[in-house]
Design a protein around this motif. Structure first.
Motif, PDB file in Angstrom:
ATOM      1  N   ASP A  49      -0.222  -3.520  12.207  1.00 33.86           N
ATOM      2  CA  ASP A  49      -1.008  -2.492  11.513  1.00 33.86           C
ATOM      3  C   ASP A  49      -0.138  -1.797  10.472  1.00 33.86           C
ATOM      4  O   ASP A  49       1.057  -1.580  10.684  1.00 33.86           O
ATOM      5  CB  ASP A  49      -1.540  -1.442  12.501  1.00 33.86           C
ATOM      6  N   ALA A  50      -0.778  -1.418   9.373  1.00 33.86           N
ATOM      7  CA  ALA A  50      -0.067  -0.719   8.299  1.00 33.86           C
ATOM      8  C   ALA A  50       0.158   0.737   8.683  1.00 33.86           C
ATOM      9  O   ALA A  50      -0.712   1.384   9.265  1.00 33.86           O
ATOM     10  CB  ALA A  50      -0.848  -0.809   6.998  1.00 33.86           C
ATOM     11  N   VAL A  51       1.328   1.244   8.362  1.00 33.89           N
ATOM     12  CA  VAL A  51       1.644   2.658   8.536  1.00 33.89           C
ATOM     13  C   VAL A  51       1.406   3.367   7.204  1.00 33.89           C
ATOM     14  O   VAL A  51       0.772   4.402   7.145  1.00 33.89           O
ATOM     15  CB  VAL A  51       3.107   2.856   8.998  1.00 33.89           C
ATOM     16  N   VAL A  52       1.946   2.763   6.131  1.00 32.92           N
ATOM     17  CA  VAL A  52       1.809   3.306   4.782  1.00 32.92           C
ATOM     18  C   VAL A  52       1.583   2.142   3.826  1.00 32.92           C
ATOM     19  O   VAL A  52       2.339   1.166   3.854  1.00 32.92           O
ATOM     20  CB  VAL A  52       3.086   4.077   4.353  1.00 32.92           C
ATOM     21  N   ALA A  53       0.557   2.251   2.982  1.00 36.78           N
ATOM     22  CA  ALA A  53       0.307   1.233   1.968  1.00 36.78           C
ATOM     23  C   ALA A  53       1.306   1.388   0.833  1.00 36.78           C
ATOM     24  O   ALA A  53       1.640   2.501   0.439  1.00 36.78           O
ATOM     25  CB  ALA A  53      -1.117   1.364   1.445  1.00 36.78           C
ATOM     26  N   LEU A  54       1.812   0.280   0.338  1.00 36.32           N
ATOM     27  CA  LEU A  54       2.767   0.305  -0.769  1.00 36.32           C
ATOM     28  C   LEU A  54       2.036  -0.068  -2.061  1.00 36.32           C
ATOM     29  O   LEU A  54       2.034  -1.215  -2.497  1.00 36.32           O
ATOM     30  CB  LEU A  54       3.931  -0.650  -0.515  1.00 36.32           C
ATOM     31  N   SER A  56      -0.671  -1.120  -4.714  1.00 37.58           N
ATOM     32  CA  SER A  56      -1.776  -2.084  -4.669  1.00 37.58           C
ATOM     33  C   SER A  56      -1.299  -3.472  -4.256  1.00 37.58           C
ATOM     34  O   SER A  56      -2.013  -4.446  -4.429  1.00 37.58           O
ATOM     35  CB  SER A  56      -2.462  -2.137  -6.041  1.00 37.58           C
ATOM     36  N   SER A  57      -0.095  -3.577  -3.711  1.00 41.47           N
ATOM     37  CA  SER A  57       0.444  -4.875  -3.311  1.00 41.47           C
ATOM     38  C   SER A  57      -0.100  -5.284  -1.948  1.00 41.47           C
ATOM     39  O   SER A  57      -0.744  -4.512  -1.247  1.00 41.47           O
ATOM     40  CB  SER A  57       1.970  -4.826  -3.263  1.00 41.47           C
ATOM     41  N   ASP A  58       0.183  -6.525  -1.586  1.00 35.24           N
ATOM     42  CA  ASP A  58      -0.172  -7.033  -0.253  1.00 35.24           C
ATOM     43  C   ASP A  58       0.808  -6.547   0.804  1.00 35.24           C
ATOM     44  O   ASP A  58       0.616  -6.815   1.976  1.00 35.24           O
ATOM     45  CB  ASP A  58      -0.153  -8.564  -0.242  1.00 35.24           C
ATOM     46  N   TYR A  59       1.855  -5.873   0.366  1.00 36.65           N
ATOM     47  CA  TYR A  59       2.895  -5.452   1.293  1.00 36.65           C
ATOM     48  C   TYR A  59       2.700  -3.989   1.663  1.00 36.65           C
ATOM     49  O   TYR A  59       2.362  -3.158   0.834  1.00 36.65           O
ATOM     50  CB  TYR A  59       4.284  -5.671   0.682  1.00 36.65           C
ATOM     51  N   ASN A  60       2.897  -3.695   2.949  1.00 36.12           N
ATOM     52  CA  ASN A  60       2.780  -2.343   3.473  1.00 36.12           C
ATOM     53  C   ASN A  60       3.945  -2.075   4.400  1.00 36.12           C
ATOM     54  O   ASN A  60       4.555  -3.006   4.935  1.00 36.12           O
ATOM     55  CB  ASN A  60       1.488  -2.186   4.283  1.00 36.12           C
ATOM     56  N   LEU A  61       4.224  -0.802   4.604  1.00 31.43           N
ATOM     57  CA  LEU A  61       5.131  -0.428   5.673  1.00 31.43           C
ATOM     58  C   LEU A  61       4.325  -0.590   6.953  1.00 31.43           C
ATOM     59  O   LEU A  61       3.270   0.025   7.104  1.00 31.43           O
ATOM     60  CB  LEU A  61       5.609   1.013   5.509  1.00 31.43           C
ATOM     61  N   ARG A  62       4.755  -1.456   7.822  1.00 29.50           N
ATOM     62  CA  ARG A  62       3.999  -1.772   9.037  1.00 29.50           C
ATOM     63  C   ARG A  62       4.747  -1.280  10.263  1.00 29.50           C
ATOM     64  O   ARG A  62       5.927  -0.970  10.211  1.00 29.50           O
ATOM     65  CB  ARG A  62       3.742  -3.272   9.118  1.00 29.50           C
ATOM     66  N   TRP A  63       4.021  -1.249  11.370  1.00 33.03           N
ATOM     67  CA  TRP A  63       4.641  -0.777  12.606  1.00 33.03           C
ATOM     68  C   TRP A  63       5.822  -1.649  13.014  1.00 33.03           C
ATOM     69  O   TRP A  63       6.775  -1.169  13.607  1.00 33.03           O
ATOM     70  CB  TRP A  63       3.603  -0.670  13.730  1.00 33.03           C
ATOM     71  N   TYR A  64       5.802  -2.937  12.679  1.00 32.67           N
ATOM     72  CA  TYR A  64       6.961  -3.754  13.054  1.00 32.67           C
ATOM     73  C   TYR A  64       8.220  -3.301  12.317  1.00 32.67           C
ATOM     74  O   TYR A  64       9.324  -3.440  12.830  1.00 32.67           O
ATOM     75  CB  TYR A  64       6.705  -5.252  12.915  1.00 32.67           C
TER      76      TYR A  64
END
Length: 195
Positions: A49-54, A56-64
Motif C-alpha cells: 500500500d502507498a503511504v505517500v504518492a510521489l 504523478s509517477s507510478d512510484y510511491n513511498l510504500r509501506w515496504y
C-alpha cells in the motif's frame, strides 16, 4: 623484501579475519532485520500500500519502504554493538558515540541505495522486478518482500564493510585488533601506496 611480503600477508590475513567476523555479525543482522520485517509486515498495513504518492509517477513511498527502514535501524544498532565489541574490538579505542554516528551514516547511505534496489525488485514495471508468478506472496518462502530484502542486504553489505572498516572503526586500524600486531605501512613509492 621478505619482511615486506610477510607484512602484506599479515595484513591480508587480518583483513580476512575481520571480514569473516563482519560477515558473522552481518548474518545475525540479517536474522534481526528479517524478523523485524516479518513482525512489521504482520502487524502493519499491507506492505504494498502507498503511504505517500510521489507526484504523478507510478512510484510511491510504500509501506515496504517504511518496514525496510525500521528493520534496518534495529539491525544496524545490533550490528554496531557486535562489530564494536567483537569484530573490530574498538571499545577502548573510541567512544560509543564517536563510532556509532559514522556507522549509522554508512548504514543510512547503504539503506538509501538499498531502498532504490528494493523498489526496483518490488515494482512490477521495473525490468529487474521479481516475477509475481514465482513470488506470489502465498507463503513466507514466496514473498517478494522477503526475497527482495535479502537480495538488497547481500548487495549492500560489501560496501558497508569497506566503509565501516576505513571510517567508522578507523581508531583500531593497524593497532593490533583481533590479536594481530600492528603492521607498518608499506613504503610510498611514486606517490602510490601499496597495500
Amino acid at each position: 623484501m621478505a619482511s615486506r611480503g610477510a607484512a602484506l600477508l599479515t595484513r591480508h590475513r587480518r583483513n580476512l579475519t575481520l571480514l569473516a567476523r563482519f560477515g558473522a555479525v552481518g548474518a545475525t543482522g540479517v536474522v534481526v532485520n528479517m524478523l523485524t520485517l516479518i513482525v512489521l509486515r504482520k502487524l502493519g498495513p499491507h506492505f504494498d500500500d502507498a503511504v505517500v504518492a510521489l507526484g504523478s509517477s507510478d512510484y510511491n513511498l510504500r509501506w515496504y519502504h517504511v518496514y525496510s527502514t525500521l528493520a534496518f535501524l534495529v539491525a544496524n544498532l545490533a550490528n554496531f554493538q557486535l562489530n564494536r565489541t567483537w569484530t573490530f574490538r574498538s571499545t577502548r579505542a573510541a567512544s560509543w558515540r564517536s563510532e556509532y554516528w559514522p556507522f549509522l551514516v554508512v548504514g543510512l547511505g547503504g539503506q538509501i541505495v538499498g531502498l532504490a534496489l528494493l523498489t526496483s525488485l518490488m515494482h512490477p514495471g521495473s525490468p529487474v522486478s521479481l516475477p509475481s508468478s514465482v513470488f506470489d506472496d502465498s507463503s513466507g518462502l514466496r514473498s517478494r518482500l522477503y526475497w527482495s530484502q535479502l537480495i538488497v542486504i547481500a548487495l549492500v553489505t560489501p560496501l558497508s564493510f569497506v566503509l565501516n572498516k576505513l571510517w567508522t572503526f578507523a581508531a583500531v586500524r593497524g593497532v593490533g585488533a583481533v590479536g594481530v600486531a600492528p603492521v607498518p605501512d608499506a613504503p610510498v613509492e611514486s606517490a602510490v601506496r601499496v597495500e
